[in-house]
Design a protein around this motif. Structure first.
Motif, mmCIF file in Angstrom:
data_model
loop_
_atom_site.group_PDB
_atom_site.id
_atom_site.type_symbol
_atom_site.label_atom_id
_atom_site.label_comp_id
_atom_site.label_asym_id
_atom_site.label_seq_id
_atom_site.Cartn_x
_atom_site.Cartn_y
_atom_site.Cartn_z
ATOM 1 N N VAL A 29 0.891 -1.181 -0.046
ATOM 2 C CA VAL A 29 0.042 0.004 0.006
ATOM 3 C C VAL A 29 0.826 1.284 0.075
ATOM 4 O O VAL A 29 0.770 2.262 -0.828
ATOM 5 C CB VAL A 29 -0.941 -0.075 1.351
ATOM 6 C CG1 VAL A 29 -1.579 1.407 1.386
ATOM 7 C CG2 VAL A 29 -2.123 -1.170 0.975
ATOM 8 N N THR A 32 2.629 1.516 -3.169
ATOM 9 C CA THR A 32 1.763 2.010 -4.519
ATOM 10 C C THR A 32 1.861 3.621 -4.345
ATOM 11 O O THR A 32 1.792 4.370 -5.392
ATOM 12 C CB THR A 32 0.481 1.246 -4.595
ATOM 13 O OG1 THR A 32 0.726 -0.052 -4.329
ATOM 14 C CG2 THR A 32 -0.295 1.934 -5.355
ATOM 15 N N PHE A 356 0.434 2.120 -10.908
ATOM 16 C CA PHE A 356 -0.400 2.427 -9.813
ATOM 17 C C PHE A 356 -1.410 1.335 -9.364
ATOM 18 O O PHE A 356 -2.021 0.794 -8.558
ATOM 19 C CB PHE A 356 -0.899 4.054 -9.525
ATOM 20 C CG PHE A 356 -1.464 4.275 -8.461
ATOM 21 C CD1 PHE A 356 -1.112 4.813 -7.221
ATOM 22 C CD2 PHE A 356 -3.192 4.242 -8.509
ATOM 23 C CE1 PHE A 356 -1.903 4.976 -6.177
ATOM 24 C CE2 PHE A 356 -3.782 4.475 -7.579
ATOM 25 C CZ PHE A 356 -3.386 4.950 -6.315
ATOM 26 N N SER A 357 -2.114 1.096 -10.687
ATOM 27 C CA SER A 357 -3.445 0.388 -10.697
ATOM 28 C C SER A 357 -2.763 -1.201 -10.394
ATOM 29 O O SER A 357 -3.489 -1.898 -9.981
ATOM 30 C CB SER A 357 -3.985 0.193 -12.143
ATOM 31 O OG SER A 357 -4.338 1.680 -12.602
ATOM 32 N N VAL A 360 -2.155 -1.326 -6.821
ATOM 33 C CA VAL A 360 -3.810 -1.493 -5.904
ATOM 34 C C VAL A 360 -4.074 -2.798 -6.178
ATOM 35 O O VAL A 360 -4.660 -3.563 -5.281
ATOM 36 C CB VAL A 360 -4.794 -0.515 -6.736
ATOM 37 C CG1 VAL A 360 -6.025 -0.790 -6.094
ATOM 38 C CG2 VAL A 360 -4.352 0.883 -6.332
ATOM 39 N N CYS A 363 -2.322 -5.178 -3.807
ATOM 40 C CA CYS A 363 -2.848 -4.851 -2.649
ATOM 41 C C CYS A 363 -4.021 -6.115 -2.449
ATOM 42 O O CYS A 363 -4.193 -6.483 -1.484
ATOM 43 C CB CYS A 363 -3.219 -3.597 -2.259
ATOM 44 S SG CYS A 363 -1.707 -2.471 -2.350
ATOM 45 N N CYS A 514 -12.571 6.824 -3.603
ATOM 46 C CA CYS A 514 -12.151 6.230 -2.373
ATOM 47 C C CYS A 514 -13.515 6.210 -1.646
ATOM 48 O O CYS A 514 -13.819 5.053 -0.954
ATOM 49 C CB CYS A 514 -11.107 6.490 -1.693
ATOM 50 S SG CYS A 514 -9.361 6.337 -2.364
#
Length: 558
Positions: A29, A32, A356-357, A360, A363, A514
């Motif tokens: 996390v 990222t 970044f994706s 995610v 994670c 979010c």
């Protein structure tokens, strides 16, 4: 060991994930988020302004170009840092918009920030910004090298878990196109396998590069045997450096240095060699205003995979090119390439969002693996007990094994608690007054205190209510973060809209996404809160038990 090799791999994959799952989730996390370290810092410092513009505008507006910024920086240093042993000029980029100068007088270091009009900024926000997530990613906020060793062990465990996962899911194409709907356990298992296939190259790259970055620290035996200072001795031997300058007391004319030589000769030569816009990241002037002064220009990392950008060396007095840095050895080059791949400083905005994706999704991969194990272990335990003699075991979680309870509540703390703590850290940046002493420390303390409160809440609440209530808390916190940023910093938000500041505005969008995501999660969890009804797995066990009894009675009558 298990009876077959595949079962052994499944067992190893499972327990590697269990032992390091919470730690890996935290590392992934924060890692990222580190893909946007300069952007997070830019958002957390209200005094920052968009400085860098495109090349076409620079040709029209001279006062926004790098040459103008270099001139103004040298002007300031010549006036305020005449006794310095070295000057450093950091020019802004499209990502951080941070323009500042540094100089050192003996052991004292000075730093001055500038706005887009070349006016020194007297007060700046005391915050770690995005560097907090980046540093926490590999140090875990521990002193010394302890955090690096722990993160390295986690990377090795993740790498082994990936290989065992590859062997476990041998039917890649079938697993990729399989996503069973209905029961939570089935679709989360299929989703876990699907994400594992999609993120496999990314996770392999991240884990291997993470190990390579600190390979010498993880295996210091050879370095300690062949070098006097161990790891430091190795770095000094393999990292090229420039020879030290001899002492010179003869000064040179300031105006000649600045106008006639530095800009017209050196910058013109750089324009030919580095043709991309805003090519200069940093300028270092050693022994400034001395005859033997040396000027080192460092290129931005946008065009190199390595974490070491190209550097050129000139004489500050004659503008003649000097002998630069020697080429690094092959192992050092490979290590720097791995370092660069891990940090992705070379990535364009599209590639950065792709990475970044993938971060995610990685994670989500770890989180689903943890949730799958706890759900399956709960079902297996309920199968092992007699539901006719203990009908309330599904309603009373305290009757479950203590290890299962710890894992379930730990999942809430690791997953939901980290999400809430992150929003609290960003929200503290907006609430804490700028004049507070050690303001950055208060922001970091807010992060960990919030995380601790999440752990306490999960410990005292039933597991389903803990998931639901913390999902609600996360949704509210990100919603407040989006609204509070507009309300508390209305002027800057208005300026961002007028100037089309996409970096600043994208944070509002992400906070809203979010918040919507956690609202959807809370809504889904709300439908699973009724402890009075018999859980689905108990209903299934009851029906299976009744069927077995009917079959046994039929056979006895026969």
């Amino acid at each position: 060991m298990k009876t077959t090799f595949r079962k052994s791999m499944i067992w190893l994959h499972t327990y590697l994930g269990l032992i390091t799952g919470w730690l890996l989730f935290t590392i992934f996390v924060t890692g990222t988020l580190s893909y946007f370290t300069p952007e997070i810092t830019y958002w957390m410092m209200p005094e920052r302004q968009a400085i860098v513009i495109d090349e076409q505008q620079q040709n029209q507006v001279y006062t926004q170009g790098q040459r103008y910024q270099v001139e103004k920086s040298i002007d300031y240093l010549e006036t305020h840092a005449t006794n310095a042993t070295s000057w450093r000029v950091y020019l802004p980029t499209q990502r951080d918009h941070h323009w500042y100068v540094q100089w050192r007088e003996g052991k004292t270091r000075h730093l001055v920030n500038f706005n887009k009009d070349a006016i020194p900024i007297e007060t700046t926000t005391d915050t770690k910004g995005g560097l907090f997530f980046r540093n926490f990613h590999y140090t875990l906020q521990l002193r010394g090298y302890g955090g690096r060793y722990i993160a390295g062990v986690a990377a090795m465990a993740m790498l082994l878990a990936l290989f065992t996962g590859i062997y476990t899911h041998r039917r890649f194409f079938k697993d990729f196109f399989t996503l069973r709907k209905g029961k939570v356990t089935k679709w989360t298992t299929d989703f876990h396998a699907l994400i594992g296939i999609v993120t496999l190259p990314f996770c392999l790259m991240i884990c291997i590069s993470a190990i390579m970055i600190y390979a010498i620290m993880y295996m210091p035996f050879s370095a300690n045997m062949h070098f006097e200072k161990g790891e430091r001795g190795v770095n000094k031997a393999i990292i090229p450096s420039l020879p030290e300058l001899s002492e010179s007391t003869q000064t040179i004319n300031k105006r000649g240095l600045k106008k006639d030589i530095l800009y017209s000769a050196i910058l013109a030569d750089l324009k030919i060699k580095w043709q991309e816009p805003n090519a200069i990241k940093r300028i270092t002037i050693e022994s400034p205003l001395r005859e033997n002064s040396r000027l080192i220009v460092e290129r931005t990392k946008s065009l190199t995979v390595s974490n070491r950008a190209e550097r050129l060396v000139y004489s500050s007095y004659t503008a003649a090119p000097l002998e630069g840095y020697a080429d690094e050895s092959a192992p050092a080059t490979i290590r720097r390439i791995m370092y660069g791949l891990h940090q992705a400083n070379f990535a364009t905005i599209g590639l950065r969002w792709l990475l970044f994706s993938l971060g995610v999704l990685s994670c989500v991969l770890i989180a689903t693996g943890l949730v799958i194990w706890t759900n399956q272990r709960r079902i297996n335990y309920l199968k092992a007990v007699d539901i006719r003699t203990t009908p309330a075991i599904g309603k009373n979680p305290s009757k479950l094994p203590i290890s299962l309870q710890i894992m379930e509540k730990g999942n809430v703390v690791a997953i939901m608690g980290l999400a809430i703590a992150t929003s609290a850290f960003l929200l503290a940046n907006r609430i804490i007054p700028t004049e507070v002493t050690n303001r950055s420390g208060f922001e970091i303390n807010t992060f960990f205190i919030t995380w601790l409160c999440s752990a306490i809440h999960a410990a005292v609440r039933p597991i389903k209510y803990a998931w639901y209530e913390q999902a609600c808390a996360a949704a509210i916190s990100y919603l407040v973060l989006a609204g509070g940023s507009v309300w508390l910093f209305y002027e800057r938000t208005t300026h961002a809209f007028n100037a089309v500041d996409t970096i600043y505005l994208s944070f509002m969008l992400m906070f809203g996404i979010c918040s919507v995501g956690f609202i959807a999660l809370a809504y889904w969890l709300r439908g699973r809160l009724d402890y009075k009804r018999t859980p689905s797995y108990l209903s299934r066990l009851s029906s299976e038990t009744c069927t077995n009894e009917i079959q046994n009675n039929t056979e006895s009558k026969r």
